[in-house]
Design a protein around this motif. Sequence first.
Motif, PDB file in Angstrom:
ATOM      1  N   SER A  78       0.829  -1.205   0.000  1.00 35.32           N
ATOM      2  CA  SER A  78       0.000   0.000   0.000  1.00 35.32           C
ATOM      3  C   SER A  78       0.860   1.250   0.000  1.00 35.32           C
ATOM      4  O   SER A  78       0.579   2.209  -0.726  1.00 35.32           O
ATOM      5  CB  SER A  78      -0.919   0.009   1.224  1.00 35.32           C
ATOM      6  OG  SER A  78      -1.776  -1.102   1.195  1.00 35.32           O
ATOM      7  N   TYR A  82       1.243   4.025  -3.325  1.00 35.00           N
ATOM      8  CA  TYR A  82       1.038   5.472  -3.276  1.00 35.00           C
ATOM      9  C   TYR A  82       2.301   6.217  -3.692  1.00 35.00           C
ATOM     10  O   TYR A  82       2.239   7.198  -4.433  1.00 35.00           O
ATOM     11  CB  TYR A  82       0.603   5.909  -1.881  1.00 35.00           C
ATOM     12  CG  TYR A  82       0.466   7.399  -1.771  1.00 35.00           C
ATOM     13  CD1 TYR A  82      -0.537   8.065  -2.460  1.00 35.00           C
ATOM     14  CD2 TYR A  82       1.341   8.145  -1.008  1.00 35.00           C
ATOM     15  CE1 TYR A  82      -0.668   9.438  -2.385  1.00 35.00           C
ATOM     16  CE2 TYR A  82       1.216   9.517  -0.921  1.00 35.00           C
ATOM     17  CZ  TYR A  82       0.223  10.162  -1.612  1.00 35.00           C
ATOM     18  OH  TYR A  82       0.105  11.516  -1.525  1.00 35.00           O
ATOM     19  N   ARG A  87      -1.017   8.706  -6.415  1.00 40.21           N
ATOM     20  CA  ARG A  87      -2.453   8.956  -6.286  1.00 40.21           C
ATOM     21  C   ARG A  87      -2.977   8.188  -5.077  1.00 40.21           C
ATOM     22  O   ARG A  87      -2.527   7.086  -4.776  1.00 40.21           O
ATOM     23  CB  ARG A  87      -3.222   8.478  -7.532  1.00 40.21           C
ATOM     24  CG  ARG A  87      -2.784   9.156  -8.813  1.00 40.21           C
ATOM     25  CD  ARG A  87      -3.315  10.589  -8.851  1.00 40.21           C
ATOM     26  NE  ARG A  87      -3.055  11.217 -10.130  1.00 40.21           N
ATOM     27  CZ  ARG A  87      -2.100  12.097 -10.335  1.00 40.21           C
ATOM     28  NH1 ARG A  87      -1.301  12.443  -9.355  1.00 40.21           N
ATOM     29  NH2 ARG A  87      -1.932  12.649 -11.521  1.00 40.21           N
ATOM     30  N   ARG A  88      -3.974   8.761  -4.424  1.00 39.75           N
ATOM     31  CA  ARG A  88      -4.517   8.118  -3.220  1.00 39.75           C
ATOM     32  C   ARG A  88      -5.226   6.804  -3.526  1.00 39.75           C
ATOM     33  O   ARG A  88      -5.245   5.901  -2.704  1.00 39.75           O
ATOM     34  CB  ARG A  88      -5.469   9.071  -2.512  1.00 39.75           C
ATOM     35  CG  ARG A  88      -4.754  10.264  -1.956  1.00 39.75           C
ATOM     36  CD  ARG A  88      -5.732  11.238  -1.343  1.00 39.75           C
ATOM     37  NE  ARG A  88      -5.042  12.468  -1.030  1.00 39.75           N
ATOM     38  CZ  ARG A  88      -5.053  13.030   0.161  1.00 39.75           C
ATOM     39  NH1 ARG A  88      -5.740  12.496   1.124  1.00 39.75           N
ATOM     40  NH2 ARG A  88      -4.390  14.137   0.366  1.00 39.75           N
ATOM     41  N   TRP A  89      -5.801   6.678  -4.687  1.00 39.56           N
ATOM     42  CA  TRP A  89      -6.524   5.463  -5.056  1.00 39.56           C
ATOM     43  C   TRP A  89      -5.568   4.308  -5.376  1.00 39.56           C
ATOM     44  O   TRP A  89      -6.021   3.180  -5.598  1.00 39.56           O
ATOM     45  CB  TRP A  89      -7.446   5.701  -6.245  1.00 39.56           C
ATOM     46  CG  TRP A  89      -6.764   6.265  -7.450  1.00 39.56           C
ATOM     47  CD1 TRP A  89      -6.704   7.572  -7.821  1.00 39.56           C
ATOM     48  CD2 TRP A  89      -6.007   5.553  -8.442  1.00 39.56           C
ATOM     49  NE1 TRP A  89      -5.977   7.715  -8.981  1.00 39.56           N
ATOM     50  CE2 TRP A  89      -5.529   6.478  -9.375  1.00 39.56           C
ATOM     51  CE3 TRP A  89      -5.688   4.211  -8.630  1.00 39.56           C
ATOM     52  CZ2 TRP A  89      -4.752   6.125 -10.478  1.00 39.56           C
ATOM     53  CZ3 TRP A  89      -4.907   3.852  -9.714  1.00 39.56           C
ATOM     54  CH2 TRP A  89      -4.454   4.805 -10.623  1.00 39.56           C
ATOM     55  N   ALA A  90      -4.285   4.555  -5.406  1.00 40.72           N
ATOM     56  CA  ALA A  90      -3.320   3.535  -5.798  1.00 40.72           C
ATOM     57  C   ALA A  90      -3.287   2.345  -4.843  1.00 40.72           C
ATOM     58  O   ALA A  90      -2.822   1.270  -5.216  1.00 40.72           O
ATOM     59  CB  ALA A  90      -1.921   4.140  -5.914  1.00 40.72           C
ATOM     60  N   VAL A  91      -3.811   2.513  -3.633  1.00 40.17           N
ATOM     61  CA  VAL A  91      -3.859   1.383  -2.705  1.00 40.17           C
ATOM     62  C   VAL A  91      -4.723   0.254  -3.270  1.00 40.17           C
ATOM     63  O   VAL A  91      -4.556  -0.910  -2.920  1.00 40.17           O
ATOM     64  CB  VAL A  91      -4.349   1.837  -1.307  1.00 40.17           C
ATOM     65  CG1 VAL A  91      -5.805   2.194  -1.328  1.00 40.17           C
ATOM     66  CG2 VAL A  91      -4.080   0.776  -0.264  1.00 40.17           C
ATOM     67  N   ALA A  92      -5.620   0.574  -4.186  1.00 39.90           N
ATOM     68  CA  ALA A  92      -6.467  -0.448  -4.804  1.00 39.90           C
ATOM     69  C   ALA A  92      -5.687  -1.325  -5.783  1.00 39.90           C
ATOM     70  O   ALA A  92      -6.110  -2.448  -6.077  1.00 39.90           O
ATOM     71  CB  ALA A  92      -7.643   0.197  -5.524  1.00 39.90           C
ATOM     72  N   GLY A 138      -5.942   2.238   3.134  1.00 38.57           N
ATOM     73  CA  GLY A 138      -6.766   3.067   2.261  1.00 38.57           C
ATOM     74  C   GLY A 138      -7.401   4.224   3.022  1.00 38.57           C
ATOM     75  O   GLY A 138      -7.446   5.359   2.537  1.00 38.57           O
ATOM     76  N   GLN A 141      -4.917   6.892   3.649  1.00 38.25           N
ATOM     77  CA  GLN A 141      -4.660   7.710   2.458  1.00 38.25           C
ATOM     78  C   GLN A 141      -5.753   8.746   2.258  1.00 38.25           C
ATOM     79  O   GLN A 141      -5.487   9.855   1.812  1.00 38.25           O
ATOM     80  CB  GLN A 141      -4.540   6.833   1.212  1.00 38.25           C
ATOM     81  CG  GLN A 141      -3.291   6.013   1.151  1.00 38.25           C
ATOM     82  CD  GLN A 141      -2.047   6.865   1.209  1.00 38.25           C
ATOM     83  OE1 GLN A 141      -2.005   7.982   0.714  1.00 38.25           O
ATOM     84  NE2 GLN A 141      -1.021   6.341   1.843  1.00 38.25           N
ATOM     85  N   ILE A 142      -6.985   8.378   2.589  1.00 34.19           N
ATOM     86  CA  ILE A 142      -8.089   9.327   2.455  1.00 34.19           C
ATOM     87  C   ILE A 142      -7.915  10.488   3.426  1.00 34.19           C
ATOM     88  O   ILE A 142      -8.133  11.649   3.075  1.00 34.19           O
ATOM     89  CB  ILE A 142      -9.442   8.616   2.705  1.00 34.19           C
ATOM     90  CG1 ILE A 142      -9.736   7.648   1.559  1.00 34.19           C
ATOM     91  CG2 ILE A 142     -10.567   9.626   2.853  1.00 34.19           C
ATOM     92  CD1 ILE A 142     -10.904   6.734   1.830  1.00 34.19           C
TER      93      ILE A 142
END
Length: 151
Positions: A78, A82, A87-92, A138, A141-142
């Motif tokens: 995770s 990032y 990008r914050r969504w990169a944890v996905a 995640g 990150q938010i």
Amino acid sequence: MTSPAASMTVVDDQTAPPPAGPPPRLLDLGVRVAGAIIVVVAGVLTGVLELLLATVRVGGYLIGVSALIAVGANIVLSWFAYEAVGRRWAVALPAVPWFALMAVAAVRTSEGDLLLAGDNWVGLAMIVAGAMTFAVMGFRQILAPTHTLGG
């Protein structure tokens, strides 16, 4: 005795050629895409490793090494996702293939094969611990303040 001074002219060199190589934005995009690919592949590889270690026994008893590896590996994946993608969504990126692999491992095939049995406490702990790790990372990150790469 004095030596004669050589006359020198100062020319303002404002017409320097552009640096050779790809443009910086294109290079940045290439590095981010490469990082995303590495993170996805690493998510699959760590999932396979965790599934293989879910059945490790010492003295006939299951040990929880797979759940510990799931937590540690998912934290690192995770964080790296990032940092590499920015990008914050990169944890996905590592989470989605990891979850897919765990879902496939928990379904019995038509031949009766099952990678992750319901009576294996280590496998269940691994899925819960790994999923919670991705969820916490995640969520962090938010809530994290905006971070710029390289600064």
